[in-house]
Design a protein around this motif. Structure first.
Motif, PDB file in Angstrom:
ATOM      1  N   SER A   9       9.122 -13.971  -1.960  1.00 14.12           N
ATOM      2  CA  SER A   9       9.544 -12.565  -2.055  1.00 14.12           C
ATOM      3  C   SER A   9       8.857 -11.932  -3.256  1.00 14.12           C
ATOM      4  O   SER A   9       9.499 -11.492  -4.179  1.00 14.12           O
ATOM      5  CB  SER A   9      11.084 -12.518  -2.187  1.00 14.12           C
ATOM      6  N   HIS A  11       6.692  -9.210  -3.565  1.00 15.58           N
ATOM      7  CA  HIS A  11       6.264  -7.808  -3.684  1.00 15.58           C
ATOM      8  C   HIS A  11       7.252  -7.003  -4.538  1.00 15.58           C
ATOM      9  O   HIS A  11       6.880  -6.494  -5.607  1.00 15.58           O
ATOM     10  CB  HIS A  11       6.099  -7.216  -2.282  1.00 15.58           C
ATOM     11  N   HIS A  12       8.487  -6.903  -4.078  1.00 14.76           N
ATOM     12  CA  HIS A  12       9.512  -6.194  -4.868  1.00 14.76           C
ATOM     13  C   HIS A  12      10.827  -6.947  -4.909  1.00 14.76           C
ATOM     14  O   HIS A  12      11.855  -6.366  -5.282  1.00 14.76           O
ATOM     15  CB  HIS A  12       9.763  -4.794  -4.293  1.00 14.76           C
ATOM     16  N   ASN A  14      12.459  -7.744  -2.345  1.00 22.45           N
ATOM     17  CA  ASN A  14      13.298  -7.168  -1.283  1.00 22.45           C
ATOM     18  C   ASN A  14      14.006  -8.252  -0.474  1.00 22.45           C
ATOM     19  O   ASN A  14      15.217  -8.179  -0.243  1.00 22.45           O
ATOM     20  CB  ASN A  14      12.440  -6.331  -0.321  1.00 22.45           C
ATOM     21  N   THR A  15      13.227  -9.226  -0.065  1.00 22.28           N
ATOM     22  CA  THR A  15      13.800 -10.299   0.770  1.00 22.28           C
ATOM     23  C   THR A  15      14.821 -11.097  -0.030  1.00 22.28           C
ATOM     24  O   THR A  15      15.862 -11.495   0.487  1.00 22.28           O
ATOM     25  CB  THR A  15      12.660 -11.222   1.260  1.00 22.28           C
ATOM     26  N   ILE A  53       6.586  -9.323   4.725  1.00 20.56           N
ATOM     27  CA  ILE A  53       5.532  -9.401   5.749  1.00 20.56           C
ATOM     28  C   ILE A  53       4.219  -8.915   5.148  1.00 20.56           C
ATOM     29  O   ILE A  53       4.176  -7.884   4.483  1.00 20.56           O
ATOM     30  CB  ILE A  53       5.906  -8.511   6.965  1.00 20.56           C
ATOM     31  N   TYR A  59       4.568 -14.359   4.708  1.00 23.87           N
ATOM     32  CA  TYR A  59       3.644 -14.712   3.625  1.00 23.87           C
ATOM     33  C   TYR A  59       3.135 -16.144   3.807  1.00 23.87           C
ATOM     34  O   TYR A  59       3.853 -17.025   4.307  1.00 23.87           O
ATOM     35  CB  TYR A  59       4.351 -14.621   2.274  1.00 23.87           C
ATOM     36  N   THR A  81      11.750  -8.912   5.435  1.00 21.69           N
ATOM     37  CA  THR A  81      11.729  -7.477   5.177  1.00 21.69           C
ATOM     38  C   THR A  81      10.286  -7.006   5.341  1.00 21.69           C
ATOM     39  O   THR A  81       9.341  -7.770   5.100  1.00 21.69           O
ATOM     40  CB  THR A  81      12.233  -7.105   3.765  1.00 21.69           C
ATOM     41  N   TYR A 113      11.188  -1.877   0.509  1.00 25.44           N
ATOM     42  CA  TYR A 113      10.322  -0.975  -0.265  1.00 25.44           C
ATOM     43  C   TYR A 113       8.899  -1.529  -0.349  1.00 25.44           C
ATOM     44  O   TYR A 113       8.688  -2.693  -0.709  1.00 25.44           O
ATOM     45  CB  TYR A 113      10.919  -0.812  -1.667  1.00 25.44           C
TER      46      TYR A 113
HETATM   47  C1  LIG Z   1      -0.275  -7.531   0.683  1.00 24.62           C
HETATM   48  C2  LIG Z   1       0.829  -6.879   1.475  1.00 24.62           C
HETATM   49  C3  LIG Z   1       0.675  -6.676   2.844  1.00 24.62           C
HETATM   50  C4  LIG Z   1       1.699  -6.079   3.583  1.00 24.62           C
HETATM   51  N1  LIG Z   1       1.559  -5.957   4.953  1.00 24.62           N
HETATM   52  C5  LIG Z   1       2.574  -5.451   5.694  1.00 24.62           C
HETATM   53  C6  LIG Z   1       2.500  -5.400   7.121  1.00 24.62           C
HETATM   54  O1  LIG Z   1       1.524  -5.847   7.738  1.00 24.62           O
HETATM   55  N2  LIG Z   1       3.528  -4.857   7.799  1.00 24.62           N
HETATM   56  C7  LIG Z   1       4.653  -4.370   7.163  1.00 24.62           C
HETATM   57  O2  LIG Z   1       5.564  -3.888   7.834  1.00 24.62           O
HETATM   58  N3  LIG Z   1       4.778  -4.445   5.806  1.00 24.62           N
HETATM   59  C8  LIG Z   1       3.774  -4.979   5.061  1.00 24.62           C
HETATM   60  N4  LIG Z   1       3.901  -5.059   3.689  1.00 24.62           N
HETATM   61  C9  LIG Z   1       5.164  -4.592   3.059  1.00 24.62           C
HETATM   62  C10 LIG Z   1       6.117  -5.740   2.725  1.00 24.62           C
HETATM   63  O3  LIG Z   1       6.258  -6.636   3.812  1.00 24.62           O
HETATM   64  C11 LIG Z   1       7.498  -5.185   2.385  1.00 24.62           C
HETATM   65  O4  LIG Z   1       7.423  -4.292   1.288  1.00 24.62           O
HETATM   66  C12 LIG Z   1       8.464  -6.323   2.064  1.00 24.62           C
HETATM   67  O5  LIG Z   1       9.769  -5.792   1.944  1.00 24.62           O
HETATM   68  C13 LIG Z   1       8.107  -7.056   0.783  1.00 24.62           C
HETATM   69  O6  LIG Z   1       9.017  -8.101   0.603  1.00 24.62           O
HETATM   70  P1  LIG Z   1       9.254  -8.821  -0.801  1.00 24.62           P
HETATM   71  O7  LIG Z   1       9.594  -7.771  -1.823  1.00 24.62           O
HETATM   72  O8  LIG Z   1      10.405  -9.743  -0.522  1.00 24.62           O
HETATM   73  O9  LIG Z   1       7.981  -9.563  -1.118  1.00 24.62           O
HETATM   74  C14 LIG Z   1       2.890  -5.644   2.926  1.00 24.62           C
HETATM   75  C15 LIG Z   1       3.029  -5.853   1.542  1.00 24.62           C
HETATM   76  C16 LIG Z   1       2.043  -6.473   0.819  1.00 24.62           C
HETATM   77  C17 LIG Z   1       2.222  -6.701  -0.655  1.00 24.62           C
END
Ligand SMILES: Cc1cc2nc3c(=O)[nH]c(=O)nc-3n(C[C@H](O)[C@H](O)[C@H](O)COP(=O)(O)O)c2cc1C
Length: 146
Positions: A9, A11-12, A14-15, A53, A59, A81, A113
């Protein structure tokens, strides 16, 4: 029913918000696929895989963990998420699960987010997600697993 959830998780977080809410209510071991290497999933009856995702799938560290650590024939479930909801995000994970003869119990996904790439210029996308309701639904999903 001994349960672990392997997650990434980055990115932010979120998950992780969904997982923290689940772990608050239920006894579940959270395993961070980014930080933990030395763990054994054979002791768990049920194993969740949870992720943001990227490029349409879970991931890479979560998929790698599934390939390397998921024993044959376990019960599995998925939590994710994403920036934009689509229904194919668990396909790659499901493919690995099937190869391991896992029983797929279900999946839960919601918005999270997203400030990747161009979204950042506009202050991000899916701001405020996961919402409290989405987090509660994740807990309900977990509680509904049989
Ligand atoms: C490198 C990258 C690629 C992403 N690609 C997608 C995608 O293909 N489809 C989508 O719906 N969101 C995509 N996202 C958004 C993330 O899936 C989303 O913000 C998610 O909630 C992040 O989860 P985390 O904070 O638990 O890591 C992407 C984010 C990143 C950083």
């Amino acid at each position: 029913m001994k349960t672990a959830i392997v997650y990434q998780s980055y990115h932010h977080g979120n998950t992780k918000k969904l997982l923290d809410a689940i772990a608050e209510k239920y006894e579940v071991t959270l395993i961070d696929a980014e930080k933990q290497r030395d763990y054994d999933l054979s002791q768990y009856d049920r194993i969740g895989f949870a992720s943001g995702i990227a490029v349409g799938k879970f991931y890479s560290k979560v998929l790698k963990a599934m390939k390397e650590k998921l024993p044959e024939g376990k019960e599995v479930f998925f939590i994710f998420t994403c920036g934009v909801m689509k229904d194919r995000y668990t396909n790659a994970a499901k493919k690995i699960a099937r190869k391991k003869n896992a029983k797929i119990l279900g999946e839960y996904g919601c918005l999270g987010y997203d400030t990747v790439g161009i979204f950042k210029l506009f202050g991000g996308f899916a701001k405020g997600h996961p919402t409290r309701e989405e987090i509660e639904k994740a807990v309900e999903f977990y509680g509904s697993l049989k």
